[in-house]
Design a protein around this motif. Structure first.
Motif, mmCIF file in Angstrom:
data_model
loop_
_atom_site.group_PDB
_atom_site.id
_atom_site.type_symbol
_atom_site.label_atom_id
_atom_site.label_comp_id
_atom_site.label_asym_id
_atom_site.label_seq_id
_atom_site.Cartn_x
_atom_site.Cartn_y
_atom_site.Cartn_z
ATOM 1 N N THR A 34 0.807 -1.221 0.000
ATOM 2 C CA THR A 34 0.000 0.000 0.000
ATOM 3 C C THR A 34 0.834 1.263 0.000
ATOM 4 O OG1 THR A 34 -0.115 0.206 2.416
ATOM 5 C CG2 THR A 34 -1.743 -1.213 1.350
ATOM 6 N N GLY A 35 2.072 1.192 0.503
ATOM 7 C CA GLY A 35 2.884 2.392 0.614
ATOM 8 C C GLY A 35 2.408 3.335 1.700
ATOM 9 N N GLU A 36 1.496 2.884 2.555
ATOM 10 C CA GLU A 36 0.946 3.736 3.605
ATOM 11 C C GLU A 36 1.170 3.062 4.957
ATOM 12 O OE1 GLU A 36 -2.972 5.377 2.834
ATOM 13 O OE2 GLU A 36 -2.888 4.527 0.817
ATOM 14 N N ARG A 37 2.115 3.579 5.710
ATOM 15 C CA ARG A 37 2.475 2.934 6.973
ATOM 16 C C ARG A 37 1.358 3.006 8.010
ATOM 17 N NH1 ARG A 37 7.581 1.355 7.951
ATOM 18 N NH2 ARG A 37 9.112 1.724 6.321
ATOM 19 N N ASP A 38 0.518 4.051 7.942
ATOM 20 C CA ASP A 38 -0.524 4.165 8.950
ATOM 21 C C ASP A 38 -1.581 3.075 8.827
ATOM 22 O OD1 ASP A 38 -1.347 5.243 6.538
ATOM 23 O OD2 ASP A 38 -2.752 6.636 7.476
ATOM 24 N N GLY A 90 -6.741 -15.556 2.794
ATOM 25 C CA GLY A 90 -6.971 -14.733 1.621
ATOM 26 C C GLY A 90 -6.421 -13.332 1.772
ATOM 27 N N ALA A 91 -6.583 -12.753 2.955
ATOM 28 C CA ALA A 91 -6.071 -11.402 3.194
ATOM 29 C C ALA A 91 -4.550 -11.367 3.100
ATOM 30 C CB ALA A 91 -6.537 -10.911 4.566
ATOM 31 N N LEU A 92 -3.895 -12.357 3.701
ATOM 32 C CA LEU A 92 -2.434 -12.418 3.624
ATOM 33 C C LEU A 92 -1.971 -12.607 2.185
ATOM 34 C CD1 LEU A 92 -1.692 -14.619 6.767
ATOM 35 C CD2 LEU A 92 -1.010 -12.234 6.448
ATOM 36 N N ASP A 93 -2.636 -13.490 1.441
ATOM 37 C CA ASP A 93 -2.271 -13.714 0.042
ATOM 38 C C ASP A 93 -2.413 -12.430 -0.772
ATOM 39 O OD1 ASP A 93 -1.674 -16.347 0.496
ATOM 40 O OD2 ASP A 93 -3.580 -17.132 -0.262
ATOM 41 N N ASN A 94 -3.505 -11.694 -0.550
ATOM 42 C CA ASN A 94 -3.721 -10.458 -1.295
ATOM 43 C C ASN A 94 -2.683 -9.399 -0.960
ATOM 44 O OD1 ASN A 94 -5.983 -11.139 -2.890
ATOM 45 N ND2 ASN A 94 -7.346 -10.884 -1.146
ATOM 46 N N LEU A 95 -2.354 -9.276 0.318
ATOM 47 C CA LEU A 95 -1.335 -8.312 0.722
ATOM 48 C C LEU A 95 0.019 -8.646 0.105
ATOM 49 C CD1 LEU A 95 -1.795 -7.457 4.515
ATOM 50 C CD2 LEU A 95 -1.852 -5.881 2.585
ATOM 51 N N LEU A 96 0.395 -9.907 0.183
ATOM 52 C CA LEU A 96 1.708 -10.310 -0.317
ATOM 53 C C LEU A 96 1.779 -10.216 -1.837
ATOM 54 C CD1 LEU A 96 2.351 -13.295 2.096
ATOM 55 C CD2 LEU A 96 3.577 -11.127 2.063
ATOM 56 N N LEU A 97 0.712 -10.578 -2.526
ATOM 57 C CA LEU A 97 0.700 -10.446 -3.982
ATOM 58 C C LEU A 97 0.839 -8.988 -4.390
ATOM 59 C CD1 LEU A 97 0.321 -11.439 -6.864
ATOM 60 C CD2 LEU A 97 -2.156 -11.393 -6.485
ATOM 61 N N ALA A 98 0.061 -8.101 -3.758
ATOM 62 C CA ALA A 98 0.149 -6.678 -4.086
ATOM 63 C C ALA A 98 1.545 -6.139 -3.785
ATOM 64 C CB ALA A 98 -0.907 -5.898 -3.294
ATOM 65 N N GLY A 99 2.127 -6.583 -2.670
ATOM 66 C CA GLY A 99 3.472 -6.130 -2.322
ATOM 67 C C GLY A 99 4.512 -6.589 -3.326
ATOM 68 N N HIS A 100 4.429 -7.840 -3.750
ATOM 69 C CA HIS A 100 5.365 -8.359 -4.742
ATOM 70 C C HIS A 100 5.265 -7.586 -6.056
ATOM 71 C CE1 HIS A 100 5.870 -11.954 -2.158
ATOM 72 N NE2 HIS A 100 7.015 -12.074 -2.794
ATOM 73 N N LEU A 101 4.050 -7.306 -6.479
ATOM 74 C CA LEU A 101 3.871 -6.600 -7.743
ATOM 75 C C LEU A 101 4.375 -5.160 -7.660
ATOM 76 C CD1 LEU A 101 0.353 -7.950 -8.758
ATOM 77 C CD2 LEU A 101 2.534 -8.455 -9.881
ATOM 78 N N ARG A 102 4.079 -4.491 -6.568
ATOM 79 C CA ARG A 102 4.518 -3.098 -6.435
ATOM 80 C C ARG A 102 6.039 -2.996 -6.326
ATOM 81 N NH1 ARG A 102 0.648 0.453 -6.325
ATOM 82 N NH2 ARG A 102 -1.381 0.092 -5.359
ATOM 83 N N SER A 103 6.669 -3.994 -5.719
ATOM 84 C CA SER A 103 8.124 -3.942 -5.535
ATOM 85 C C SER A 103 8.882 -4.458 -6.750
ATOM 86 C CB SER A 103 8.520 -4.768 -4.308
ATOM 87 O OG SER A 103 8.271 -6.147 -4.526
#
Length: 271
Positions: A34-38, A90-103
């Motif tokens: 997300t790029g948003e630490r908060d 599912g939430a963990l998978d979505n977070l990690l997938l989005a993180g991998h793609l953004r990075s």
């Protein structure tokens, strides 16, 4: 593309390295996706609620070993545990997938894909979920619709929107359409449901991480599926839009995914 054993890009994992606790990993996933630490505090709260639900219900079931509860009651408790566990995974998978793609940690491989066939395969994997909710799941498509995209990521994109449609449709049907288009025009996938719908004030927030609209009241989940879908779409150059309400359709929601025109096979990796 880097995928897990089941071919799902959401199963790709980096080596934890210096991260030593589950919530350290969660913080890293939230920051990268997300790029948003908060948002970390929101993620921790949502995940803690799911975990508490799992452990609390497991404790109740454990006590029934000495004082047996009716089978119907135990069945409901076990189903709630499974629902919470599935939502957490599912939430963990979505977070990690989005993180991998953004990075840029995931390689994007473009190839010519039959979009109609990809949609049919994706829908077939969701039939059990639709059957569990007594929903009719239908594909309307011509014989072929060729696009150049990453097949695995495109399937994951459609699957996340389809999962959202099934989750928030209490009765009726979910219909996935690959309409005919004019030569040279972008190909589209339309996912329509007869579900709870979206209020006008929620339309702009649907892909925001951890957003849960009025339709999500009383359901499990953390509001990350459409966020992950939007990140995939950004990487693939696809568009996601929520169609305007159509008076000829009986409520519900229609998402439209538009695939770009052109051959991107010369750009095999991202970034």
């Amino acid at each position: 593309m880097d995928t897990g054993a089941n071919g799902d890009p959401s199963q790709h994992r980096d080596t934890p390295g210096e991260h030593t606790t589950p919530f350290d990993l969660l913080r890293a996933a939230v920051d990268s996706s997300t790029g948003e630490r908060d948002l970390y505090s929101v993620a921790r709260h949502e995940f803690s609620n799911l975990i508490s639900g799992i452990t609390g219900l497991a404790g109740i079931l454990l006590r029934t070993v000495e004082q047996p509860a009716p089978a119907e009651v135990r069945g409901r408790q076990l189903k709630l545990i499974l629902n919470n566990a599935d939502s957490l995974q599912g939430a963990l998978d979505n977070l990690l997938l989005a993180g991998h793609l953004r990075s840029g940690a995931t390689t994007v491989r473009y190839e010519e894909v039959d979009l109609s066939d990809l949609v049919r395969q994706t829908v077939d994997r969701s039939r059990a979920a639709a059957d569990d909710r007594s929903l009719t799941l239908t594909v309307i498509s011509g014989p072929q619709a060729r696009v150049v995209t990453d097949a695995s990521l495109a399937g994951a994109l459609i699957a996340r929107i389809l999962d959202n449609a099934i989750t928030f449709t209490d009765s009726g049907a979910v219909t996935v359409t690959v309409p005919d288009t004019a030569p040279g025009a972008p190909r589209r996938v339309e996912i329509h449901d007869t579900g709870r719908g979206v209020t006008s004030g929620e339309r702009d927030d649907l892909t925001r991480p951890f957003f849960r609209g009025q339709a999500a009241a009383g359901s499990t989940g953390c509001g990350l599926g459409l966020h992950a879908a939007s990140v995939i779409a950004e990487v693939l150059g696809c568009g996601i839009e929520l169609a305007a309400e159509e008076p000829t359709r009986s409520g519900g929601t229609t998402f439209i995914v538009t695939f770009p025109v052109g051959d991107r096979r010369g750009d095999q990796e991202r970034p």
